[in-house]
Design an enzyme around this catalytic site. Structure first.
Site, PDB file in Angstrom:
ATOM      1  N   ASP A  99       0.886  -1.393   0.094  1.00 38.68           N
ATOM      2  CA  ASP A  99      -0.027  -0.151   0.188  1.00 38.68           C
ATOM      3  C   ASP A  99       0.934   1.248   0.060  1.00 38.68           C
ATOM      4  OD1 ASP A  99      -2.099  -1.636   0.621  1.00 38.68           O
ATOM      5  OD2 ASP A  99      -2.365  -1.214   2.416  1.00 38.68           O
TER       6      ASP A  99
HETATM    7  N1  URA Z   1      -1.153  -5.772   4.345  1.00 37.34           N
HETATM    8  C1  URA Z   1      -1.746  -4.594   4.376  1.00 37.34           C
HETATM    9  O1  URA Z   1      -2.557  -4.125   4.936  1.00 37.34           O
HETATM   10  N2  URA Z   1      -0.920  -3.524   3.621  1.00 37.34           N
HETATM   11  C2  URA Z   1       0.133  -3.834   2.765  1.00 37.34           C
HETATM   12  O2  URA Z   1       0.775  -3.019   1.979  1.00 37.34           O
HETATM   13  C3  URA Z   1       0.614  -5.215   3.006  1.00 37.34           C
HETATM   14  C4  URA Z   1      -0.049  -6.061   3.699  1.00 37.34           C
END
Ligand code: URA
Length: 255
Positions: free
Chosen positions: A115
């Site tokens: 993310d």
């Molecule tokens: N879990 C999440 O919530 N975000 C990420 O980027 C990776 C795993």
């Protein structure tokens, strides 16, 4: 045609734009622009249709007169900082991980994504079979995260993360969860998942009534982020690529 050779023939047929991204030469968007500009020839003839089918076993494809050559397999580990998107281009002009890879000199695909607000270990490669192998949920490749939560979690909440949390897309698989430490109002955890659903760690913590304040991926399968500085990348070693299993040909990894 016997079954095996029929599927081999199918594998060697690709649209012209895919041939370039598969060879690690550029994105499909870049390939479309080269094709549209008349820089690409198939068997000596300019082809301007990016959806033209080519058979890599038989057809001779060139870009600016140079034959298409499969780039050597390359595997990079990037320490993605928070605030960078795991996409090639952002319509809003935000920074992407490709801004950090300009010196890599190759077209690479991310192995899964992190993310915008997550930092940590991101692999990138032009070996699409490797990327598909690592991302395939059936292969249960472990992914380890350091998590800081907005509340102090109880033992029961941590047990629930271990057992599985019901999310809108189903119960999560059992996870390995270690309480690293607590402050008066926060908990610091290490969480290892064997699946990679969208925003999974954040959604698991939210399902407990808390929130993620910081999320860093520190390991993927046998690879650890180690002391790589944030925003920097390095090549995987041949041993690291081999440790993922399968018969990879790490032709351009550093030993
Ligand atoms: N879990 C999440 O919530 N975000 C990420 O980027 C990776 C795993």
């Amino acid at each position: 045609m016997p079954h095996a050779s029929k599927s081999a023939a199918k594998r060697s047929q690709k649209t012209l734009e895919r041939v370039f991204s598969k060879a690690g030469m550029g994105s499909r968007t870049e390939a479309r622009s080269w094709i549209g500009a008349g820089r690409v020839r198939v068997n000596g003839c300019v082809v301007r249709n990016a959806d033209h089918w080519v058979d890599l076993e038989r057809d001779h494809v060139t870009l600016d007169g140079k034959p298409l050559r499969k780039a050597a397999h390359t595997y990079l580990l990037l320490y993605k900082p928070k605030g960078y998107l795991t996409t090639y281009r952002d319509p809003q002009g935000r920074p992407t991980v490709y801004d950090l890879l300009q010196d890599a000199g190759l077209w690479l695909v991310p192995v899964g994504r992190l993310d915008l607000d997550t930092s940590g270990l991101l692999l990138l490669t032009n070996d699409t079979a490797f990327a598909e192998h690592v991302m395939n949920p059936d292969h249960k490749v472990p992914k380890t995260y350091q998590v800081k939560t907005a509340t102090r979690l109880t033992d029961e909440q941590i047990d629930q993360l271990r057992r599985g949390v019901p999310l809108s897309d189903g119960l999560t698989r059992p996870a390995v969860v270690t309480r690293v430490r607590d402050s008066a109002t926060r908990t610091f955890l290490e969480v290892t998942l064997t699946e990679g659903r969208n925003r999974q760690v954040r959604r698991m913590i939210e399902a407990l009534g808390s929130k993620v304040l910081k999320l860093v991926r520190t390991a993927l399968g046998p690879i650890r982020i180690g002391d790589l500085p944030i925003g920097k990348w390095r090549h995987l070693t041949a041993g690291e690529v081999r440790a993922f299993g399968g018969s990879r040909s790490p032709s351009s990894v550093r030993c």
